[in-house]
Design an enzyme around this catalytic site. Structure first.
Site, PDB file in Angstrom:
ATOM      1  CB  CYS A   1      -4.699  -3.125  -0.331  1.00 27.93           C
ATOM      2  SG  CYS A   1      -6.420  -3.390   0.148  1.00 27.93           S
TER       3      CYS A   1
ATOM      4  CG  HIS B   1      -3.997  -4.696  -4.108  1.00 30.30           C
ATOM      5  ND1 HIS B   1      -4.592  -5.703  -3.376  1.00 30.30           N
ATOM      6  CD2 HIS B   1      -4.832  -3.614  -4.030  1.00 30.30           C
ATOM      7  CE1 HIS B   1      -5.724  -5.241  -2.862  1.00 30.30           C
ATOM      8  NE2 HIS B   1      -5.887  -3.988  -3.249  1.00 30.30           N
TER       9      HIS B   1
ATOM     10  CG  ASN C   1      -9.265  -5.876  -2.897  1.00 27.86           C
ATOM     11  OD1 ASN C   1      -8.424  -6.355  -2.147  1.00 27.86           O
ATOM     12  ND2 ASN C   1      -9.369  -4.578  -3.112  1.00 27.86           N
TER      13      ASN C   1
END
Length: 344
Positions: free
Chosen positions: A113, A254, A284
């Protein structure tokens, strides 16, 4: 050396919406529990016919269209993903073919990520030293719906599919990327993993039966890692660049978990900054989450010329990456992607 910055943004989010109610049934939780733990209400799921390269190519085309730049003028395509089309070749090479960027060198980066931020740092350096007036496409794309165990409430509730992109190019000296910071704590690599499918544990009947090809995460360990390492990394980057925390206008993190971001936000300490969040609608999206959120904010007119923007990723490895930029005169979005228009 040439100053390099973001000259356009783009993103693609699948049209299929997956609500908390749909996820909650399989994970043994409720919609209220998911919202309370994560701040997420829905996410997008890729069409069965699409692979990561398809989403990435659509986001890349959106950025090129926004800038009015031809794909043949792209020198580099750096694709961040941890859900590639295949173990090999690089998914970036497929994206190069799909968008017709025949003059571009193309390669993948996997920092999970944090991937987009790592890719942005690499592409900026490549362009800055080349100084030939061409462009780089930096893309973050993931289809996590293909690697989730939907009975695992720690992971199934979090992730959605999507892709985001930025086009990098030469910008005026007052704007552009000022500095980057990348760090890895490999001693904690076990916190996030897909155990099977690589050289250490090739996929076979046993790994399939055990579900070892699914994404696994130690949620508490990840939360502790973020709290320990993210604020310090951001403070170090700002200090190194000579930028006061009070001068940061925008923070694009993020989109891991809205509750976790809320908990770490006071320690980050950016009193004048807007923290941009898109996770309530999109969850996400892995390496896509920073560029998707950046593109949505840009298309909504959030950034002004000269604004200081701080982007941060964190994820498996364990990794943290941050990019500090002064927003410059970018191409304005002439129209939104259909999926984005439907999402607003």
């Amino acid at each position: 050396m040439t100053r390099i910055g973001i000259v356009a943004t783009g993103s693609y989010l699948p049209t299929s919406v997956v609500t908390n109610e749909e996820i909650a049934r399989g994970a043994g939780v409720t919609d209220e529990w998911i919202v309370r733990k994560t701040g997420i209400r829905e996410r997008r799921r890729a069409d069965d016919r699409d692979a990561t390269s398809d989403l990435a190519a659509r986001a890349a085309r959106a950025a090129l269209e926004q800038a009015g730049v031809d794909a043949e003028d792209v020198a580099y395509i750096v694709l961040a993903t941890s859900t590639p089309d295949h173990p090999q070749p690089a998914t970036a090479s497929i994206v190069q073919h799909l968008i017709g960027a025949d003059n571009a060198a193309a390669f993948d980066i996997n920092a999970v990520c944090s991937g987009f931020v790592y890719a942005l740092a690499v592409a900026e350096r490549l362009l800055r030293t080349a100084g030939d007036g061409r462009y780089a496409l930096v893309v973050g794309a993931d289809i996590y719906s293909r690697i989730l165990d939907y009975s695992d409430r720690k992971t199934a509730i979090l992730f959605g599919d999507g892709a985001g992109a930025v086009l990098l190019g030469a910008v005026p000296d007052h704007s552009g990327i000022r500095d980057t910071l990348l760090l890895t704590r490999g001693d904690q690599y076990r916190l996030i993993s897909v155990p099977a499918g690589g050289s250490r544990m090739p996929a076979d009947e046993r790994t399939l039966k055990e579900g070892a090809h699914f994404f696994r995460m130690d949620g508490r360990g990840v939360r502790s890692f973020v709290q320990e390492h993210l604020p310090g990394a951001l403070h170090e980057l700002l200090a190194r660049a000579g930028v006061r925390r009070e001068d940061v206008a925008h923070f694009v993190p993020h989109q891991a978990n809205g509750v976790m971001l809320g908990e770490v936000w006071p320690a980050i300490g950016l009193p004048a900054a807007t923290m941009h969040l898109a996770l309530e609608r999109f969850g996400n999206t892995g390496s896509a989450s920073v560029p998707v959120t950046l593109d949505l904010a840009h298309r909504q007119g959030a950034f002004a010329d000269g604004d200081t923007v701080l982007m941060a990723g964190f994820g498996g490895g364990m990794t943290v990456g941050a990019v500090l930029a002064h927003w410059g005169p970018t191409a304005h979005a002439r129209r939104a992607e259909p999926a984005l228009a439907a999402a607003r």
